[in-house]
Design a protein around this motif. Structure first.
Motif, mmCIF file in Angstrom:
data_model
loop_
_atom_site.group_PDB
_atom_site.id
_atom_site.type_symbol
_atom_site.label_atom_id
_atom_site.label_comp_id
_atom_site.label_asym_id
_atom_site.label_seq_id
_atom_site.Cartn_x
_atom_site.Cartn_y
_atom_site.Cartn_z
ATOM 1 N N VAL A 236 0.816 -1.221 0.000
ATOM 2 C CA VAL A 236 0.000 0.000 0.000
ATOM 3 C C VAL A 236 0.850 1.272 0.000
ATOM 4 C CG1 VAL A 236 -1.933 -1.128 1.147
ATOM 5 C CG2 VAL A 236 -0.197 0.026 2.533
ATOM 6 N N MET A 237 2.169 1.144 0.168
ATOM 7 C CA MET A 237 3.025 2.320 0.341
ATOM 8 C C MET A 237 3.002 3.241 -0.877
ATOM 9 S SD MET A 237 4.905 4.051 2.390
ATOM 10 C CE MET A 237 4.999 2.884 3.758
ATOM 11 N N GLN A 238 3.033 2.671 -2.103
ATOM 12 C CA GLN A 238 3.065 3.519 -3.301
ATOM 13 C C GLN A 238 1.819 4.397 -3.382
ATOM 14 O OE1 GLN A 238 1.277 3.057 -6.513
ATOM 15 N NE2 GLN A 238 2.623 4.115 -7.942
ATOM 16 N N LYS A 239 0.656 3.792 -3.152
ATOM 17 C CA LYS A 239 -0.594 4.560 -3.214
ATOM 18 C C LYS A 239 -0.687 5.542 -2.056
ATOM 19 C CE LYS A 239 -4.582 3.118 -5.100
ATOM 20 N NZ LYS A 239 -5.782 2.297 -5.325
ATOM 21 N N LEU A 240 -0.274 5.114 -0.854
ATOM 22 C CA LEU A 240 -0.310 5.988 0.331
ATOM 23 C C LEU A 240 0.526 7.242 0.099
ATOM 24 C CD1 LEU A 240 -0.794 6.374 3.554
ATOM 25 C CD2 LEU A 240 1.517 5.492 3.705
ATOM 26 N N LEU A 241 1.765 7.059 -0.372
ATOM 27 C CA LEU A 241 2.647 8.213 -0.565
ATOM 28 C C LEU A 241 2.116 9.145 -1.652
ATOM 29 C CD1 LEU A 241 6.224 6.642 -0.266
ATOM 30 C CD2 LEU A 241 5.041 8.061 1.397
ATOM 31 N N ASN A 242 1.597 8.582 -2.741
ATOM 32 C CA ASN A 242 1.090 9.426 -3.820
ATOM 33 C C ASN A 242 -0.132 10.232 -3.393
ATOM 34 O OD1 ASN A 242 2.628 9.417 -6.201
ATOM 35 N ND2 ASN A 242 1.946 7.375 -6.751
ATOM 36 N N LEU A 243 -1.094 9.574 -2.784
ATOM 37 C CA LEU A 243 -2.391 10.216 -2.544
ATOM 38 C C LEU A 243 -2.465 10.967 -1.225
ATOM 39 C CD1 LEU A 243 -4.791 7.439 -3.910
ATOM 40 C CD2 LEU A 243 -3.883 9.442 -5.085
ATOM 41 N N LYS A 244 -1.759 10.494 -0.183
ATOM 42 C CA LYS A 244 -1.928 11.095 1.143
ATOM 43 C C LYS A 244 -0.728 11.906 1.608
ATOM 44 C CE LYS A 244 -5.447 8.031 2.926
ATOM 45 N NZ LYS A 244 -5.944 7.308 4.100
ATOM 46 N N VAL A 245 0.401 11.733 0.943
ATOM 47 C CA VAL A 245 1.591 12.495 1.333
ATOM 48 C C VAL A 245 1.974 13.485 0.230
ATOM 49 C CG1 VAL A 245 4.028 12.345 1.925
ATOM 50 C CG2 VAL A 245 2.419 10.701 2.898
ATOM 51 N N LYS A 246 2.068 12.999 -1.011
ATOM 52 C CA LYS A 246 2.509 13.866 -2.112
ATOM 53 C C LYS A 246 1.347 14.609 -2.773
ATOM 54 C CE LYS A 246 6.351 13.428 -3.715
ATOM 55 N NZ LYS A 246 7.641 14.124 -3.493
ATOM 56 N N TYR A 247 0.111 14.147 -2.555
ATOM 57 C CA TYR A 247 -1.077 14.744 -3.182
ATOM 58 C C TYR A 247 -0.921 14.825 -4.702
ATOM 59 C CZ TYR A 247 -2.018 16.014 1.654
ATOM 60 O OH TYR A 247 -2.216 15.957 3.012
ATOM 61 N N ARG A 248 -0.595 13.679 -5.294
ATOM 62 C CA ARG A 248 -0.356 13.680 -6.731
ATOM 63 C C ARG A 248 -0.973 12.440 -7.360
ATOM 64 N NH1 ARG A 248 6.155 12.234 -7.158
ATOM 65 N NH2 ARG A 248 5.882 9.972 -7.122
ATOM 66 N N GLU A 249 -0.829 12.330 -8.693
ATOM 67 C CA GLU A 249 -1.470 11.256 -9.445
ATOM 68 C C GLU A 249 -1.008 9.891 -8.943
ATOM 69 O OE1 GLU A 249 -0.583 14.746 -12.261
ATOM 70 O OE2 GLU A 249 0.509 13.619 -10.748
ATOM 71 N N SER A 250 -1.968 8.966 -8.856
ATOM 72 C CA SER A 250 -1.675 7.658 -8.267
ATOM 73 C C SER A 250 -0.752 6.809 -9.120
ATOM 74 C CB SER A 250 -2.979 6.887 -8.036
ATOM 75 O OG SER A 250 -3.639 6.660 -9.280
ATOM 76 N N PHE A 251 -0.643 7.114 -10.448
ATOM 77 C CA PHE A 251 0.146 6.244 -11.321
ATOM 78 C C PHE A 251 1.643 6.460 -11.179
ATOM 79 C CE2 PHE A 251 -0.523 10.037 -14.016
ATOM 80 C CZ PHE A 251 0.758 10.285 -14.454
ATOM 81 N N ARG A 252 2.080 7.516 -10.500
ATOM 82 C CA ARG A 252 3.492 7.871 -10.548
ATOM 83 C C ARG A 252 4.339 6.945 -9.674
ATOM 84 N NH1 ARG A 252 3.108 14.309 -10.274
ATOM 85 N NH2 ARG A 252 5.321 14.151 -9.814
ATOM 86 N N PRO A 253 5.415 6.408 -10.245
ATOM 87 C CA PRO A 253 6.220 5.407 -9.528
ATOM 88 C C PRO A 253 7.186 6.042 -8.529
ATOM 89 C CG PRO A 253 7.164 5.829 -11.691
ATOM 90 C CD PRO A 253 5.904 6.658 -11.614
ATOM 91 N N PHE A 254 7.683 5.228 -7.615
ATOM 92 C CA PHE A 254 8.686 5.670 -6.647
ATOM 93 C C PHE A 254 9.988 4.911 -6.860
ATOM 94 C CE2 PHE A 254 4.811 6.934 -4.384
ATOM 95 C CZ PHE A 254 5.135 8.264 -4.180
ATOM 96 N N ALA A 255 11.061 5.528 -6.400
ATOM 97 C CA ALA A 255 12.394 4.975 -6.628
ATOM 98 C C ALA A 255 12.891 4.224 -5.392
ATOM 99 C CB ALA A 255 13.362 6.103 -6.961
#
Length: 611
Positions: free
Chosen positions: A440-459
């Motif tokens: 769930v970390m990728q979706k959590l960081l995109n939507l609840k921390v970064k406030y950005r599009e859910s499709f964007r990957p993390f490194a």
């Protein structure tokens, strides 16, 4: 002592960099201080910082070097407008007042601004480098190579859009150029615009979106839009573009070719069509870059390649160039865009104008990219106290352990340590960290921390000594500029039903043992972490590995969508309080969200203009 100040300004990503006797002392983008993303204004705050870092005033600086030549750029502008007249009058009418007020008389503007630092500043200390020389110098001179082919690709400088140079020792000679309006950077930006993202900031979204699509338009683009020769040289069919004469990137002909209008970002959803467009322009970009690099390797018979210019931030293409093997060694300037031009301009002056030798010791001279401001524990405590924060101060070993335990427990961590990074990537100095094993970390960081599009990957940030165990990469990638596939033995095979999914529906399918950093095509944008350049970050990931058997963490930049990466402890605290980051670790200080005064919370979701 010889001090050289490099400046890039007045287009986008203004920055300053300082060399003392050829050593890089400091470099930073103006946006980090002003909190205005891609700030193009004169970099007064960045200049003040680099001088302070060196402990000198501007009066002790021997040369100030600007990163391009505005008269040549103005010449290109006028020639372009005359070539397309009467089309383009609106664009001309809007551009001319700015040029006549500021850019054409840049020397006067620079003198006026610099005299705020040194009232006796004289014009004789001012120098100008060509745009692509600045890029090329930023790529070659800090590299670990004695000799290299130097390839720079961006939107446009004065006239050049792509240049090929040869670097040897402290010499750098440009051998070939492609000129405006034929530009790989502007091609990619045009498709960024067409898919509804912001030019000069949304290109990496197109790159991140591409794996959700199939490149079904690649042949059409190569047939109609861009003609590519075997050696990678290319020409753009201007029928499909509007950047030379108008106020948009693409023309009506582009919409007719693909059968759809430009996507309206605020009102129109991303569809499979947009993902396929992204995949197609990414595939065309890779094709051009591979043809270019293969031809250059054949022609010059040199083992090493250096890259800079905005297109060099296309880490997917970089990974393919590396795996292609035409060059044995590749080094990419971490601040490859215009900000890095400040550094390149200073280095061009030192080596090419002043004829000073390079010191090559097997490593690059970028100090891991950690060239911005750093703060002592006492300074951090002072800023946090002033901001109303509640924190505990631990010794370093206890801080490392507490952070690793929180990561293993699934918490999102704000990590503020050492000097700030130069360039667009957070490299473990100003980062948000998470557990890569989490589904769930990728979706959590995109939507609840970064406030950005859910499709964007993390490194992933991975210990250098373990990179080959987890990724198909046998080498260094300290600046997060190489994409490699996840090793096959940690991948998870998809079911037939999962394989049948399209587009964004692929997002929630678990693909490996490290799903938070595995993109939909099994790739990852890898950062190798080295004990020599970032011992504290290395120690944290090592402790996380002891706890979990996983020698890597999720690493994304410490900011929300549209905000510059945090610079100061106060910036970090504000972002912590405005997002769902659960733990902030600044120096040896640990801040827990539940201990903070809820009245200090900010609405970060709407604070910054969307990028």
């Amino acid at each position: 002592m010889t001090a050289i100040l490099g400046i890039s300004a007045l287009y986008h990503d203004s920055a300053a960099a300082l060399l003392v006797d050829g050593e890089i002392v400091a470099a930073a983008q103006e946006e980090r201080f002003t909190r205005r993303k891609h700030d193009p204004r004169f970099p007064a705050r960045a200049i003040a910082y680099v001088l302070e870092e060196a402990g000198i005033g501007l009066d002790a600086v021997d040369h100030v070097v600007f990163y391009d030549k505005p008269f040549l750029k103005f010449e290109r502008l006028l020639e372009t407008y005359l070539a397309v007249a009467p089309r383009g009058f609106n664009s001309f009418r809007m551009a001319m007042p700015v040029w006549l007020r500021e850019k054409l008389f840049l020397k006067d503007l620079l003198k006026k601004e610099l005299r705020k630092f040194d009232r006796g500043f004289q014009e004789a200390r001012l120098m100008f480098a060509e745009h692509h020389i600045s890029h090329a110098a930023s790529a070659f001179f800090p590299s670990p190579f004695e000799e290299a082919v130097v390839l720079t690709i961006d939107g446009v400088g004065e006239w050049a859009t792509t240049t090929v140079g040869i670097g040897r020792g402290h010499d750098l000679e440009i051998r070939k150029e492609l000129h405006f309006p034929h530009s790989l950077g502007l091609l990619y930006s045009a498709f960024t615009y067409y898919t509804g993202f912001k030019v000069n900031s949304g290109e990496y979204k197109v790159m991140g979106l591409a794996p959700y699509g199939t490149p079904r338009f690649k042949a059409l683009i190569l047939d109609k839009v861009v003609e590519v020769k075997e050696d990678g040289s290319f020409r753009l069919n201007q029928k499909y573009f509007n950047y030379a004469s108008g106020l948009t990137m693409t023309s009506k002909a582009m919409e007719e070719l693909f059968g759809a209008p430009v996507r309206q970002p605020e009102s129109e959803e991303l569809t499979q069509f947009h993902m396929d467009i992204a995949a197609s322009v990414q595939a065309v970009t890779e094709e051009i870059m591979l043809r270019l690099t293969r031809a250059l390797a054949r022609e010059y018979q040199i083992d090493s390649l250096c890259l800079a210019g905005g297109v060099a931030l296309n880490c997917v293409a970089n990974g393919k160039i590396l795996r292609d093997g035409a060059f044995k060694n590749i080094w990419i300037q971490p601040a490859a865009g215009d900000a890095g031009g400040a550094l390149g301009a200073a280095q061009a002056a030192w080596h090419m104008e002043l004829g000073q030798p390079r010191k090559i010791n097997g490593a690059d001279s970028m100090r891991g990219g950690y060239l911005g401001p750093g703060y002592s524990d006492d300074q951090i405590a002072e800023e946090l106290t002033r901001a109303g924060a509640v924190f505990e101060r631990l010794d370093e070993a206890a801080m490392i352990d507490a952070t690793a335990q929180a990561l293993a427990g699934g918490k999102a961590i704000g990590w503020f340590q050492g000097r700030m990074e130069f360039g667009p990537r957070a490299l473990g100095g100003r980062s948000i960290l998470g557990d890569p094993r989490s589904e769930v970390m990728q979706k959590l960081l995109n939507l609840k921390v970064k406030y950005r599009e859910s499709f964007r990957p993390f490194a992933p940030s991975v210990l250098r000594e373990h990179v080959g165990d987890w990724f198909e990469l046998d080498g260094d990638s300290p600046y997060m500029l190489i994409v490699a596939d996840v090793q096959k033995d940690i991948r998870r095979d998809m079911t037939a039903a999962e394989q049948a999914l399209f587009g964004i529906d692929k997002l929630n399918v678990k693909r490996s043992e490290i799903p938070a950093v595995t993109h939909v095509d099994y790739s990852a944008r890898v950062q190798t972490v080295h004990r020599e350049t970032n011992p504290k970050y290395h120690a944290l990931i090592s402790r996380f590995n002891e706890l979990t058997g996983c020698p890597l963490v999720v690493n994304t930049s410490f900011n929300v969508r549209g905000e510059p990466i945090v610079c100061t402890p106060e910036d970090a605290f504000r972002c912590f309080m405005g997002t769902e980051i659960e733990l902030l670790v600044a120096g040896n200080h640990v801040l827990r969200k539940e201990a903070q005064d809820p009245a200090l919370r900010e609405n970060y979701e709407e604070k910054y203009e969307l990028d």
